[in-house]
Enzyme design. Structure first.
Site, PDB file in Angstrom:
ATOM      1  N   ASP A  71      15.558  -2.533  39.298  1.00  0.00           N
ATOM      2  CA  ASP A  71      16.038  -1.926  38.065  1.00  0.00           C
ATOM      3  C   ASP A  71      17.472  -1.443  38.218  1.00  0.00           C
ATOM      4  O   ASP A  71      18.038  -0.866  37.300  1.00  0.00           O
ATOM      5  CB  ASP A  71      15.138  -0.745  37.654  1.00  0.00           C
ATOM      6  CG  ASP A  71      15.008   0.293  38.751  1.00  0.00           C
ATOM      7  OD1 ASP A  71      15.298   1.469  38.482  1.00  0.00           O
ATOM      8  OD2 ASP A  71      14.627  -0.056  39.878  1.00  0.00           O
TER       9      ASP A  71
ATOM     10  N   ASN B 100       8.740  -1.379  59.800  1.00  0.00           N
ATOM     11  CA  ASN B 100      10.106  -1.486  59.325  1.00  0.00           C
ATOM     12  C   ASN B 100      10.393  -2.978  59.218  1.00  0.00           C
ATOM     13  O   ASN B 100      10.574  -3.663  60.225  1.00  0.00           O
ATOM     14  CB  ASN B 100      11.053  -0.804  60.320  1.00  0.00           C
ATOM     15  CG  ASN B 100      12.460  -0.677  59.783  1.00  0.00           C
ATOM     16  OD1 ASN B 100      12.807  -1.264  58.759  1.00  0.00           O
ATOM     17  ND2 ASN B 100      13.294   0.075  60.483  1.00  0.00           N
TER      18      ASN B 100
ATOM     19  N   ASP C  49      14.562   0.462  47.835  1.00  0.00           N
ATOM     20  CA  ASP C  49      15.414   1.654  47.812  1.00  0.00           C
ATOM     21  C   ASP C  49      16.874   1.219  47.690  1.00  0.00           C
ATOM     22  O   ASP C  49      17.366   0.450  48.517  1.00  0.00           O
ATOM     23  CB  ASP C  49      15.207   2.458  49.099  1.00  0.00           C
ATOM     24  CG  ASP C  49      15.775   3.864  49.006  1.00  0.00           C
ATOM     25  OD1 ASP C  49      16.791   4.052  48.304  1.00  0.00           O
ATOM     26  OD2 ASP C  49      15.207   4.768  49.641  1.00  0.00           O
TER      27      ASP C  49
ATOM     28  N   GLU D 109       5.077  -1.456  54.779  1.00  0.00           N
ATOM     29  CA  GLU D 109       5.602  -0.207  54.218  1.00  0.00           C
ATOM     30  C   GLU D 109       6.058   0.703  55.346  1.00  0.00           C
ATOM     31  O   GLU D 109       5.374   0.847  56.367  1.00  0.00           O
ATOM     32  CB  GLU D 109       4.528   0.473  53.371  1.00  0.00           C
ATOM     33  CG  GLU D 109       4.891   1.850  52.850  1.00  0.00           C
ATOM     34  CD  GLU D 109       6.159   1.854  52.025  1.00  0.00           C
ATOM     35  OE1 GLU D 109       7.016   2.745  52.272  1.00  0.00           O
ATOM     36  OE2 GLU D 109       6.322   0.972  51.157  1.00  0.00           O
TER      37      GLU D 109
END
Length: 299
Positions: A231, A170, A195, A143
């Site tokens: 999504d 990262n 993201d 994360e």
């Protein structure tokens, strides 16, 4: 891990399965008189009104319910710094590779197969899996938001789990060296609702780029899997196209007929046994989740 309008019924856990709620159709009687029919209709109307007046659960409450059996404490002494929802992974502050841990210190058995969740968020998804598969698999969460990692580490201590570890990292920079140093086989990699970075000029910030795809495929053990979902259709297609191009991988519908897909190859359900937090939020708002599961071909 922009919301859409809609509603999805809460799924209830039973052991390691997600059980859909059962629905019972309203019964009708052909012998009812018109007066009793009107009375019954009135009762239904009142019940409907009462149902509408009941407060609906927020998506955050649904997340808490879905992960309730973890019994996590939220009274953690982490200060009052706000956790950012989005960061720029190309910033110089994220350019340093993560330090490779001593695997013997972070896992009770570092020879176990490894699952890596890239962009693990709060980590609850991995904790739920780790709690249910002790001595079967190790879990590594990567994360980029350091405070989320710190909170996840505190939760792991409370749960006393010895098959899970979180790293502030990262992923495009650190993934390769981390998994190459791991003693056991890399069995599963997940990238779940990353993201989206919608703007064209920000596409280079997306976590899945060709170097990371190569590092995943090169280190994945034969028969190992890659699970991706989003999504956002555009992001899902981007991940699909990148993994579809890899000759060493095949999509699961070509090797396992038990996992159902639609006509375009998207999985019809989440094969992991629990939804991620972002997945719960998105489905609560009526969004569709686009899922793909790849398997590395035997040597």
């Amino acid at each position: 891990m922009g919301f859409w309008c809609g509603w999805r019924m809460l799924q209830i856990h039973s052991h390691n399965k997600l059980m859909l709620p059962l629905f019972r159709p309203l019964s009708s009687s052909s012998s009812s008189s018109s007066s009793s029919s009107s009375s019954s209709q009135a009762v239904v109307t009142v019940q409907d009104q009462q149902q509408l007046q009941k407060p609906q659960l927020r998506s955050s409450q649904l997340v808490a319910l879905e992960y309730a059996d973890l019994n996590l404490s939220y009274n953690l002494d982490l200060g009052h710094v706000r956790i950012r929802q989005h960061v720029n992974p190309l910033s110089s502050s994220f350019s340093a590779p993560a330090q490779v841990p001593d695997w013997n210190q972070v896992f009770a058995d570092p020879a176990l197969p490894l699952m890596v969740d890239i962009g693990c968020g709060s980590g609850r998804f991995l904790m739920w899996l780790a709690k249910r598969t002790p001595k079967v698999r190790n879990y590594l969460g990567l994360e980029i938001r350091q405070r989320m990692v710190k909170r996840a580490e505190e939760w792991v201590k409370d749960l006393a789990l010895d098959n899970i570890h979180f790293l502030f990292a990262n992923a495009p920079i650190s993934f390769k060296q981390l998994v190459e140093s791991y003693p056991g086989p890399l069995q599963l990699v997940s990238i779940l609702c990353p993201d989206p970075h919608f703007k064209q000029k920000h596409r280079k910030r997306r976590v899945l780029q060709k170097p990371l795809v190569g590092a995943i495929v090169d280190n994945l053990t034969p028969g190992g899997q890659v699970f991706v979902q989003s999504d956002v259709l555009e992001v899902a297609l981007d991940m699909k196209n990148q993994f579809d191009e890899v000759d060493e991988l095949r999509h699961i519908d070509g090797s396992n007929a038990a996992i159902l897909c639609d006509s375009e190859g998207w999985l019809l359900s989440n094969p992991m046994g629990i939804r991620t937090e972002r997945e719960i939020h998105a489905e609560y708002e009526g969004a569709k989740i686009y899922r793909r599961l790849y398997e590395k071909k035997p040597m």
